[in-house]
Design a protein around this motif. Sequence first.
Motif, mmCIF file in Angstrom:
data_model
loop_
_atom_site.group_PDB
_atom_site.id
_atom_site.type_symbol
_atom_site.label_atom_id
_atom_site.label_comp_id
_atom_site.label_asym_id
_atom_site.label_seq_id
_atom_site.Cartn_x
_atom_site.Cartn_y
_atom_site.Cartn_z
ATOM 1 N N VAL A 125 6.254 -20.311 4.621
ATOM 2 C CA VAL A 125 6.013 -19.370 5.722
ATOM 3 C C VAL A 125 6.971 -18.401 5.544
ATOM 4 N N ASP A 126 6.851 -17.253 5.538
ATOM 5 C CA ASP A 126 7.803 -15.827 5.651
ATOM 6 C C ASP A 126 8.114 -15.606 7.079
ATOM 7 N N VAL A 127 9.308 -15.448 7.467
ATOM 8 C CA VAL A 127 9.603 -15.153 8.600
ATOM 9 C C VAL A 127 10.466 -13.968 8.578
ATOM 10 N N GLU A 128 10.274 -12.802 9.329
ATOM 11 C CA GLU A 128 11.084 -11.734 9.402
ATOM 12 C C GLU A 128 11.958 -11.480 10.322
ATOM 13 N N LEU A 129 13.340 -11.336 10.103
ATOM 14 C CA LEU A 129 14.266 -11.170 11.471
ATOM 15 C C LEU A 129 14.573 -9.747 11.403
ATOM 16 N N THR A 130 14.506 -9.054 12.283
ATOM 17 C CA THR A 130 15.258 -7.463 12.379
ATOM 18 C C THR A 130 16.154 -7.439 13.645
ATOM 19 N N ALA A 131 16.987 -6.325 13.356
ATOM 20 C CA ALA A 131 17.938 -5.996 14.336
ATOM 21 C C ALA A 131 17.831 -4.389 14.556
ATOM 22 N N ALA A 132 17.324 -3.822 15.483
ATOM 23 C CA ALA A 132 16.916 -2.361 15.688
ATOM 24 C C ALA A 132 18.225 -1.644 16.786
ATOM 25 N N SER A 133 18.625 -0.658 16.216
ATOM 26 C CA SER A 133 19.580 0.161 17.273
ATOM 27 C C SER A 133 19.130 0.633 18.474
ATOM 28 N N ARG A 134 19.958 1.061 19.218
ATOM 29 C CA ARG A 134 19.630 1.746 20.667
ATOM 30 C C ARG A 134 18.383 2.804 20.457
ATOM 31 N N ALA A 135 18.382 3.556 19.241
ATOM 32 C CA ALA A 135 17.176 4.358 19.192
ATOM 33 C C ALA A 135 16.157 3.815 18.395
ATOM 34 N N ASP A 136 16.101 2.581 18.644
ATOM 35 C CA ASP A 136 15.053 1.783 17.780
ATOM 36 C C ASP A 136 14.939 1.879 16.378
ATOM 37 N N GLN A 137 15.898 2.143 15.731
ATOM 38 C CA GLN A 137 15.931 2.500 14.188
ATOM 39 C C GLN A 137 16.402 1.371 13.826
ATOM 40 N N PRO A 138 15.830 0.781 12.600
ATOM 41 C CA PRO A 138 16.211 -0.495 11.912
ATOM 42 C C PRO A 138 17.543 -0.405 11.452
ATOM 43 N N VAL A 139 18.403 -1.503 11.711
ATOM 44 C CA VAL A 139 19.509 -1.428 11.354
ATOM 45 C C VAL A 139 19.778 -2.642 10.065
ATOM 46 N N TRP A 140 19.357 -4.030 10.476
ATOM 47 C CA TRP A 140 19.349 -4.989 9.732
ATOM 48 C C TRP A 140 18.067 -5.634 9.692
ATOM 49 N N GLU A 141 17.870 -6.313 8.395
ATOM 50 C CA GLU A 141 16.488 -6.945 8.166
ATOM 51 C C GLU A 141 16.538 -8.082 7.269
ATOM 52 N N GLY A 142 16.007 -9.313 7.659
ATOM 53 C CA GLY A 142 16.471 -10.647 6.862
ATOM 54 C C GLY A 142 14.847 -11.169 6.806
ATOM 55 N N HIS A 143 14.499 -11.681 5.534
ATOM 56 C CA HIS A 143 13.437 -12.316 5.169
ATOM 57 C C HIS A 143 13.783 -13.667 5.094
ATOM 58 N N VAL A 144 13.206 -14.752 5.529
ATOM 59 C CA VAL A 144 13.558 -16.225 5.428
ATOM 60 C C VAL A 144 12.098 -16.819 5.221
ATOM 61 N N THR A 145 12.119 -17.605 3.989
ATOM 62 C CA THR A 145 11.148 -18.098 3.446
ATOM 63 C C THR A 145 11.385 -19.849 3.919
ATOM 64 N N LEU A 146 10.575 -20.363 4.642
ATOM 65 C CA LEU A 146 10.629 -21.702 5.132
ATOM 66 C C LEU A 146 9.409 -22.531 4.273
ATOM 67 N N LEU A 147 9.874 -23.693 3.965
ATOM 68 C CA LEU A 147 8.893 -24.751 3.123
ATOM 69 C C LEU A 147 8.906 -25.860 3.945
ATOM 70 N N SER A 148 7.364 -26.305 4.151
ATOM 71 C CA SER A 148 7.044 -27.640 4.955
ATOM 72 C C SER A 148 6.186 -28.462 3.699
ATOM 73 N N ARG A 149 7.442 -29.367 3.469
ATOM 74 C CA ARG A 149 6.981 -30.005 2.129
ATOM 75 C C ARG A 149 5.912 -31.017 2.635
ATOM 76 N N ASP A 150 4.800 -31.200 1.638
ATOM 77 C CA ASP A 150 3.740 -32.049 1.605
ATOM 78 C C ASP A 150 4.278 -33.427 1.113
ATOM 79 N N MET A 151 4.564 -34.119 1.916
ATOM 80 C CA MET A 151 5.218 -35.596 1.495
ATOM 81 C C MET A 151 4.292 -36.410 0.794
ATOM 82 N N LYS A 152 3.104 -36.322 0.735
ATOM 83 C CA LYS A 152 2.048 -37.017 -0.468
ATOM 84 C C LYS A 152 2.281 -36.457 -1.843
ATOM 85 N N GLY A 153 2.738 -35.015 -1.844
ATOM 86 C CA GLY A 153 2.622 -34.547 -3.197
ATOM 87 C C GLY A 153 3.813 -34.419 -3.680
ATOM 88 N N ILE A 154 5.100 -35.134 -3.343
ATOM 89 C CA ILE A 154 6.430 -35.097 -3.682
ATOM 90 C C ILE A 154 6.446 -35.545 -5.050
#
Length: 185
Positions: A125-154
């Motif tokens: 799953v990709d999760v987007e994290l953002t911080a925007a300034s007081r003028a609602d302009q993007p300042v910082w952005e992060g993308h985190v990819t998380l894995l939920s492992r299928d324990m049967k297929g390890i």
Amino acid sequence: MKGALCKRQGKLYPINGTTENVTFTIFNCRMQSKHLRRYCSAFGYGWDYPDSTFRDIPLCYPEVLLFRLLAMVVCSDGFRLSPVGLVCVSQTIRTFQPIDELKKGPFSLQAGVMEYRAVEEGIEVDVELTAASRADQPVWEGHVTLLSRDMKGITSKPPTAQGLLGRYESEEVKVVEIPVPWSTG
């Protein structure tokens, strides 16, 4: 929250009646110099780091501000994976303006699910994290990819490394690859 903990790892659950992804936003946030000083001291910037007007806020500090929102996203009833056992497999950070822009007044923080996809090891799953300034302009952005492992297929083989340049094809992108042994928890 209780329903989220009953989900099995590596399985994508349907959410009844909605196709929207989970998103949380906090408005009117303000920079707290006490917390910033603690962060800078803990991460080796020095106890007096943010007191100087000529020093920038560290690049990764907004991620600390967004951690609670990330936890709210993965523990919400609308999140389609189990929050138990999620592993961060990639992360990118991007700035659009100096992060010091967040000191100038109220700003907003947002965390939301972008997409789910099946991979050999389970579900990502990709999760987007953002911080925007007081003028609602993007300042910082992060993308985190998380894995939920299928324990049967390890399997015993490590996952293949995926390049991060596909998402950002700019020549100014700096990619740092940190090798981590497969056996690391």
